[in-house]
Write an enzyme that holds these catalytic residues in place. Structure first.
Site, PDB file in Angstrom:
ATOM      1  N   ARG A 172      27.431  41.867  51.819  1.00 16.39           N
ATOM      2  CA  ARG A 172      26.887  43.023  51.108  1.00 16.39           C
ATOM      3  C   ARG A 172      25.369  43.116  51.239  1.00 16.39           C
ATOM      4  NH1 ARG A 172      29.297  45.241  46.602  1.00 16.39           N
ATOM      5  NH2 ARG A 172      27.427  44.968  45.369  1.00 16.39           N
ATOM      6  N   ARG A 176      17.289  43.591  57.859  1.00 13.59           N
ATOM      7  CA  ARG A 176      16.783  44.575  58.828  1.00 13.59           C
ATOM      8  C   ARG A 176      15.359  44.257  59.274  1.00 13.59           C
ATOM      9  NH1 ARG A 176      16.455  48.304  53.882  1.00 13.59           N
ATOM     10  NH2 ARG A 176      18.669  48.689  54.021  1.00 13.59           N
ATOM     11  N   ARG A 249      34.295  36.784  36.626  1.00 12.59           N
ATOM     12  CA  ARG A 249      32.992  36.259  36.254  1.00 12.59           C
ATOM     13  C   ARG A 249      32.463  37.168  35.158  1.00 12.59           C
ATOM     14  NH1 ARG A 249      30.749  31.560  36.142  1.00 12.59           N
ATOM     15  NH2 ARG A 249      28.506  31.684  36.313  1.00 12.59           N
ATOM     16  N   ARG A 280      18.645  38.235  36.750  1.00 11.99           N
ATOM     17  CA  ARG A 280      17.674  39.314  36.967  1.00 11.99           C
ATOM     18  C   ARG A 280      17.208  39.909  35.651  1.00 11.99           C
ATOM     19  NH1 ARG A 280      22.058  42.875  40.458  1.00 11.99           N
ATOM     20  NH2 ARG A 280      23.725  42.750  38.949  1.00 11.99           N
ATOM     21  N   GLU A 300      19.739  39.401  32.455  1.00  8.75           N
ATOM     22  CA  GLU A 300      21.178  39.297  32.765  1.00  8.75           C
ATOM     23  C   GLU A 300      21.513  37.839  33.083  1.00  8.75           C
ATOM     24  OE1 GLU A 300      22.540  42.418  35.445  1.00  8.75           O
ATOM     25  OE2 GLU A 300      23.924  40.988  36.371  1.00  8.75           O
ATOM     26  N   TYR A 348      36.309  44.381  43.510  1.00  3.91           N
ATOM     27  CA  TYR A 348      34.952  44.811  43.221  1.00  3.91           C
ATOM     28  C   TYR A 348      34.713  46.146  43.911  1.00  3.91           C
ATOM     29  CZ  TYR A 348      30.125  45.301  42.351  1.00  3.91           C
ATOM     30  OH  TYR A 348      28.945  45.809  41.893  1.00  3.91           O
ATOM     31  N   ASP A 350      32.108  49.638  44.039  1.00  2.09           N
ATOM     32  CA  ASP A 350      30.980  50.413  43.551  1.00  2.09           C
ATOM     33  C   ASP A 350      31.510  51.715  42.958  1.00  2.09           C
ATOM     34  OD1 ASP A 350      28.783  48.798  43.983  1.00  2.09           O
ATOM     35  OD2 ASP A 350      28.605  49.371  46.092  1.00  2.09           O
TER      36      ASP A 350
HETATM   37  P1  FAD Z   1      35.383  49.895  33.691  1.00  4.59           P
HETATM   38  O1  FAD Z   1      34.044  50.515  33.668  1.00  4.59           O
HETATM   39  O2  FAD Z   1      35.471  48.433  33.401  1.00  4.59           O
HETATM   40  O3  FAD Z   1      36.311  50.683  32.649  1.00  4.59           O
HETATM   41  C1  FAD Z   1      37.525  50.157  32.180  1.00  4.59           C
HETATM   42  C2  FAD Z   1      37.653  50.562  30.723  1.00  4.59           C
HETATM   43  O4  FAD Z   1      38.951  50.188  30.268  1.00  4.59           O
HETATM   44  C3  FAD Z   1      36.645  49.864  29.816  1.00  4.59           C
HETATM   45  O5  FAD Z   1      35.932  50.806  29.068  1.00  4.59           O
HETATM   46  C4  FAD Z   1      37.511  48.979  28.929  1.00  4.59           C
HETATM   47  O6  FAD Z   1      37.004  48.854  27.613  1.00  4.59           O
HETATM   48  C5  FAD Z   1      38.842  49.728  28.945  1.00  4.59           C
HETATM   49  N1  FAD Z   1      39.978  48.859  28.655  1.00  4.59           N
HETATM   50  C6  FAD Z   1      40.318  47.709  29.297  1.00  4.59           C
HETATM   51  N2  FAD Z   1      41.415  47.184  28.731  1.00  4.59           N
HETATM   52  C7  FAD Z   1      41.784  48.006  27.723  1.00  4.59           C
HETATM   53  C8  FAD Z   1      42.812  47.980  26.772  1.00  4.59           C
HETATM   54  N3  FAD Z   1      43.693  46.982  26.711  1.00  4.59           N
HETATM   55  N4  FAD Z   1      42.899  48.993  25.873  1.00  4.59           N
HETATM   56  C9  FAD Z   1      42.006  50.003  25.875  1.00  4.59           C
HETATM   57  N5  FAD Z   1      40.988  50.069  26.765  1.00  4.59           N
HETATM   58  C10 FAD Z   1      40.874  49.078  27.664  1.00  4.59           C
HETATM   59  N6  FAD Z   1      28.390  50.194  41.070  1.00  4.59           N
HETATM   60  C11 FAD Z   1      27.530  50.958  41.786  1.00  4.59           C
HETATM   61  O7  FAD Z   1      27.959  51.897  42.470  1.00  4.59           O
HETATM   62  N7  FAD Z   1      26.177  50.724  41.743  1.00  4.59           N
HETATM   63  C12 FAD Z   1      25.627  49.721  41.004  1.00  4.59           C
HETATM   64  O8  FAD Z   1      24.410  49.538  40.993  1.00  4.59           O
HETATM   65  C13 FAD Z   1      26.519  48.895  40.254  1.00  4.59           C
HETATM   66  N8  FAD Z   1      26.030  47.886  39.516  1.00  4.59           N
HETATM   67  C14 FAD Z   1      26.889  47.108  38.797  1.00  4.59           C
HETATM   68  C15 FAD Z   1      26.345  46.085  38.027  1.00  4.59           C
HETATM   69  C16 FAD Z   1      27.179  45.277  37.273  1.00  4.59           C
HETATM   70  C17 FAD Z   1      26.586  44.180  36.441  1.00  4.59           C
HETATM   71  C18 FAD Z   1      28.593  45.478  37.315  1.00  4.59           C
HETATM   72  C19 FAD Z   1      29.509  44.584  36.542  1.00  4.59           C
HETATM   73  C20 FAD Z   1      29.128  46.499  38.077  1.00  4.59           C
HETATM   74  C21 FAD Z   1      28.297  47.322  38.828  1.00  4.59           C
HETATM   75  N9  FAD Z   1      28.787  48.398  39.573  1.00  4.59           N
HETATM   76  C22 FAD Z   1      27.926  49.171  40.312  1.00  4.59           C
HETATM   77  C23 FAD Z   1      30.250  48.715  39.591  1.00  4.59           C
HETATM   78  C24 FAD Z   1      30.627  49.729  38.481  1.00  4.59           C
HETATM   79  O9  FAD Z   1      30.350  49.180  37.226  1.00  4.59           O
HETATM   80  C25 FAD Z   1      32.133  50.030  38.627  1.00  4.59           C
HETATM   81  O10 FAD Z   1      32.386  50.617  39.869  1.00  4.59           O
HETATM   82  C26 FAD Z   1      32.702  50.968  37.534  1.00  4.59           C
HETATM   83  O11 FAD Z   1      32.158  50.756  36.273  1.00  4.59           O
HETATM   84  C27 FAD Z   1      34.205  50.731  37.470  1.00  4.59           C
HETATM   85  O12 FAD Z   1      34.818  51.674  36.613  1.00  4.59           O
HETATM   86  P2  FAD Z   1      36.266  51.380  36.050  1.00  4.59           P
HETATM   87  O13 FAD Z   1      36.669  52.579  35.277  1.00  4.59           O
HETATM   88  O14 FAD Z   1      37.156  50.911  37.128  1.00  4.59           O
HETATM   89  O15 FAD Z   1      36.107  50.106  35.086  1.00  4.59           O
HETATM   90  N1  UDP Z   2      22.331  37.856  46.381  1.00 10.57           N
HETATM   91  C1  UDP Z   2      21.426  36.854  46.662  1.00 10.57           C
HETATM   92  N2  UDP Z   2      20.139  37.022  46.300  1.00 10.57           N
HETATM   93  C2  UDP Z   2      19.681  38.132  45.679  1.00 10.57           C
HETATM   94  C3  UDP Z   2      20.608  39.165  45.405  1.00 10.57           C
HETATM   95  C4  UDP Z   2      21.929  38.992  45.754  1.00 10.57           C
HETATM   96  O1  UDP Z   2      21.795  35.835  47.221  1.00 10.57           O
HETATM   97  O2  UDP Z   2      18.466  38.230  45.356  1.00 10.57           O
HETATM   98  C5  UDP Z   2      23.756  37.660  46.779  1.00 10.57           C
HETATM   99  C6  UDP Z   2      24.617  37.109  45.641  1.00 10.57           C
HETATM  100  O3  UDP Z   2      25.565  36.228  46.209  1.00 10.57           O
HETATM  101  C7  UDP Z   2      25.320  38.335  45.108  1.00 10.57           C
HETATM  102  C8  UDP Z   2      25.508  39.184  46.359  1.00 10.57           C
HETATM  103  O4  UDP Z   2      24.349  38.904  47.151  1.00 10.57           O
HETATM  104  O5  UDP Z   2      26.544  38.013  44.506  1.00 10.57           O
HETATM  105  C9  UDP Z   2      25.596  40.677  46.095  1.00 10.57           C
HETATM  106  O6  UDP Z   2      24.483  41.061  45.335  1.00 10.57           O
HETATM  107  P1  UDP Z   2      24.187  42.536  44.850  1.00 10.57           P
HETATM  108  O7  UDP Z   2      22.933  42.489  44.020  1.00 10.57           O
HETATM  109  O8  UDP Z   2      24.215  43.425  46.018  1.00 10.57           O
HETATM  110  O9  UDP Z   2      25.469  42.896  43.986  1.00 10.57           O
HETATM  111  P2  UDP Z   2      25.690  43.051  42.416  1.00 10.57           P
HETATM  112  O10 UDP Z   2      25.526  41.706  41.800  1.00 10.57           O
HETATM  113  O11 UDP Z   2      24.675  44.038  41.919  1.00 10.57           O
HETATM  114  O12 UDP Z   2      27.068  43.549  42.322  1.00 10.57           O
END
Ligand code: FAD
Ligand code: UDP
Length: 375
Positions: A172, A176, A249, A280, A300, A348, A350
Site C-alpha cells: 500500500r 517514487r 486490530r 500518529r 492514535e 480492509y 478504503d
Molecule cells: P463501519 O464504518 O465499521 O460501519 C459498521 C457499522 O455497523 C458501525 O457503525 C457499527 O457500530 C455497526 N454495527 C456493527 N455491529 C452491529 C450490531 N451488532 N448491531 C448494530 N450495529 C452494528 N478509508 C479511506 O478511504 N481513507 C482513509 O483515509 C481511511 N482511513 C482510515 C483510518 C482508520 C483508522 C480506519 C480504521 C479506517 C480508515 N479507512 C479509510 C477505511 C474506512 O473507515 C472504511 O472504508 C469505512 O468506514 C467502512 O465502512 P463500513 O460501513 O463497512 O464499516
Molecule cells: N506504514 C509504515 N510507516 C508509515 C506509515 C505506514 O511502515 O509511516 C506501513 C504500516 O505497515 C501500515 C501500512 O504501511 O500498516 C499502511 O499504512 P497506511 O497509513 O497507508 O494505512 P492506514 O493505517 O491509514 O490504513
C-alpha cells in the site's frame, strides 16, 4: 406480515449507501446501529468549529469516476491532499517515500543518486522471493527506509514483528523518484467540507434510522421484521463465533483541545520510532485549512483487539483468511442475509471500495428483486 423490505444492520458508509439505493427504488428500509451516531468509522463531530475525525484520519480518494460522481451528490469536497510527515527520533521526513525523503535521508538531489543507494542496499539483502513484510520492505526500499520509517511503525500498528506479517500490507505504501509528497495517486481526493457525518445524513434522508440498538440483543425479533437483512457487523459474531473468533486490530484515540492555533503544522504526523507509544497524531483543522483560534489533536494508539473493543482492522493473514472462508460458506447458506462492508466481508477497504461494493450489491439485489416482481 413483515414490516420492512430491508433491515440494514450498521449505519456506516456501506449501510448508508445500500439504504439510500433501496429507498430510491421505493423499498422500505430500517437502519439500526449500536452506536449513538450514524456514519460508523467515518463519523465526524464538530468541536471548536473544527470537524473532528472521531475514528482516525479519513481522506477520501478514488480513481473510480462512478464513485466520485456518486459521493458528490451528497457532499462538496475540498482540495485537501494527504502529505503526511514522519518523525523518527529527532528527524523529520516527508511521506510517502519520495525524492524529498531521500534528500532528507542521504542528502541526494537526483533520482539517479537515490536509486543507486536504494539498489545497492537492496542487492546486499539477497532476497529473491520475499516471504513476509520485512523481506518485502527490504527488497523494495532497502535497509535505511525500512529501519527508520517502516519497522517501528508497522510493529506498533500490528502488534507483532514484521517477519510475522504478510507482505501485502506494505504494498500500500508508494515509492517514487519525484519530489511529490501526495500520498495517493488517484485523480480525485478531498474531505467533505461539512464533514462526513453530514454526507451520511444526506444519504440517509427519508430512511428510518434507530440508534443505540444492537442487532444481537434481539436477533430473532429483528430478523422477523424484514424480508432481507443487510448485515455490516462482524461476520464471525453473526455466527456466534462458532469456528472461533477472527482476528482484528483495535485502536485507542486520545483527543485534546489545545489553546493554540497550530500544533504540528500538518494534518497527519506519523511517529515511526517504536519507543513512541502512539502511531500518529492528527490535527483535525488542517484537513479543512482551518483558521480557528484553538486546535484539536488526536493521538492514535494501536492495541490488541478483544471482545468489547472496536474491531478496526481485519488481520488478513493466511490463518484468518482460512477461517473467514469457513464463515463465508455459512453466509452462503443464509439466502436472506447479505453480508457487506469492512466487517461483514472481513476485508480492509478504503471508503471508495466500500461505496463500490455497496453499489454493486444494491444493483444486483434490487434489480433481481425487480425481476422477481415482474415475473
Ligand atoms: P463501519 O464504518 O465499521 O460501519 C459498521 C457499522 O455497523 C458501525 O457503525 C457499527 O457500530 C455497526 N454495527 C456493527 N455491529 C452491529 C450490531 N451488532 N448491531 C448494530 N450495529 C452494528 N478509508 C479511506 O478511504 N481513507 C482513509 O483515509 C481511511 N482511513 C482510515 C483510518 C482508520 C483508522 C480506519 C480504521 C479506517 C480508515 N479507512 C479509510 C477505511 C474506512 O473507515 C472504511 O472504508 C469505512 O468506514 C467502512 O465502512 P463500513 O460501513 O463497512 O464499516
Ligand atoms: N506504514 C509504515 N510507516 C508509515 C506509515 C505506514 O511502515 O509511516 C506501513 C504500516 O505497515 C501500515 C501500512 O504501511 O500498516 C499502511 O499504512 P497506511 O497509513 O497507508 O494505512 P492506514 O493505517 O491509514 O490504513
Amino acid at each position: 406480515m413483515k414490516k420492512y423490505d430491508y433491515l440494514v444492520v450498521g449505519a456506516g458508509l456501506f449501510g448508508a449507501v445500500f439504504a439510500h439505493e433501496a429507498h430510491k427504488q421505493g423499498k422500505t428500509c430500517l437502519v439500526i446501529d449500536k452506536r449513538d451516531h450514524i456514519g460508523g468509522n467515518i463519523y465526524t463531530k464538530e468541536i471548536e468549529g473544527i470537524q473532528v475525525h472521531c475514528y482516525g484520519a479519513h481522506i477520501f480518494h478514488t480513481s473510480n469516476e462512478r464513485v466520485w460522481e456518486y459521493v458528490n451528490q451528497f457532499a462538496q469536497f475540498n482540495h485537501f491532499v494527504n502529505s503526511p510527515v514522519a518523525v523518527y527520533k529527532d528527524e523529520l521526513y516527508n511521506l510517502p517515500f519520495n525524492m524529498n525523503t531521500f534528500h532528507q535521508l542521504w542528502g541526494v538531489q537526483t533520482p539517479a543518486q537515490a536509486k543507486a543507494i536504494i539498489n545497492k542496499q537492496i542487492s546486499q539483502m539477497h532476497i529473491v522471493n520475499p516471504k513476509n513484510l520485512e523481506e518485502q520492505a527490504l527488497a523494495l526500499v532497502g535497509k535505511d527506509v525500512y529501519e527508520k520509517l517502516i519497522e517501528g511503525y508497522t510493529r506498533k500498528q500490528w502488534g507483532r514483528p514484521c517477519k510475522e506479517l504478510p507482505s501485502f500490507i506494505i504494498k500500500r505504501l508508494p515509492l517514487r523518484y519525484t519530489f511529490d509528497n501526495n500520498y495517493f495517486k488517484d485523480p480525485h481526493q478531498g474531505i467533505p467540507k461539512k464533514g462526513y457525518t453530514h454526507m451520511i445524513k444526506k444519504m440517509l434522508e427519508g430512511v428510518q434510522v434507530v440508534l443505540h440498538t444492537d442487532f444481537f440483543d434481539n436477533k430473532e425479533e429483528w430478523i422477523a421484521q424484514a424480508d432481507k437483512i443487510v448485515y455490516t457487523g462482524m461476520i464471525d459474531e453473526y455466527f456466534d463465533y462458532c469456528y472461533g473468533p477472527l482476528e482484528y486490530r483495535s485502536l485507542r484515540f486520545e483527543t485534546e483541545v489545545l489553546d493554540m492555533e497550530n500544533y504540528q503544522g500538518n494534518a497527519v504526523v506519523n511517529y515511526t520510532d517504536y519507543e513512541v507509544p502512539y502511531t500518529r497524531i492528527i490535527e483535525h483543522k488542517h484537513f479543512d485549512f482551518g483558521t480557528q483560534k484553538k486546535t484539536v489533536i488526536t493521538r492514535e494508539y494501536s492495541q490488541k483487539w478483544e471482545k468489547g473493543k472496536e474491531p478496526y482492522y481485519p488481520v488478513n493473514d493466511a490463518a484468518n483468511s482460512e477461517l473467514f472462508g469457513k464463515y463465508e460458506e455459512l453466509a452462503l447458506k443464509e439466502p436472506n442475509v447479505l453480508f457487506g462492508g469492512r466487517l461483514g466481508m472481513y476485508r480492509y477497504m478504503d471508503m471508495d471500495k466500500v461505496i463500490e461494493a455497496a453499489l454493486d450489491m444494491a444493483e444486483c439485489e434490487l434489480s433481481y428483486e425487480g425481476t422477481k416482481k415482474d415475473r
